[in-house]
Design a protein around this motif. Structure first.
Motif: not given
Length: 140
Positions: A61-89
């Protein structure tokens, strides 16, 4: 501060998704929204991610938004894949516009907006599971 906080609306900022498409924050209006301001280089941000990921799965019932501050898509995607967090938004805020609009001064900062689009609470620093659950109950 409470009066000031109540007057801060959900930012009208248009962020970008990880595919480079525009992602307006106003698309989340109408239900409670938790916006987490974070960066991959921020230790406390990284430590709180599993807590936020679990809450995102548990609170439909709550939307979660993860707003990365100032980094590139590549940096964020690499982090998310290494952590296997499965975050949405997970969105990119290249110019840290949300920080500027809400007066956030440090990372991580988590902003809690009610379904009415008004800022209800702000947590600066790392969130514990207990603190996050309390804030989420207050939003419902």
């Amino acid at each position: 501060f409470a009066l000031q906080r109540a007057s801060i609306p959900l930012p009208e900022t248009v962020l970008q998704d990880l595919q480079g498409q525009p992602a307006p924050l106003t698309a989340f209006a109408g239900k409670p929204v938790v916006i987490n301001l974070w960066a991959t280089w921020c230790g406390p941000c990284r430590r709180e991610m599993p807590v936020l990921a679990a809450a995102q799965k548990a609170h439909a019932s709550v939307d979660f938004v993860f707003a990365n501050q100032g980094e590139t898509a590549e940096e964020v995607i690499d982090f998310l894949q290494s952590g296997q967090l499965g975050l949405e938004n997970v969105l990119l805020d290249a110019d840290s516009a949300v920080m500027q609009q809400t007066g956030a001064r440090a990372l991580p900062t988590t902003l809690f907006f009610g379904a009415d689009g008004r800022l209800r609470d702000v947590h600066m620093g790392e969130l514990s599971r207990a603190t996050l659950e309390t804030r989420l109950r207050e939003l419902q």
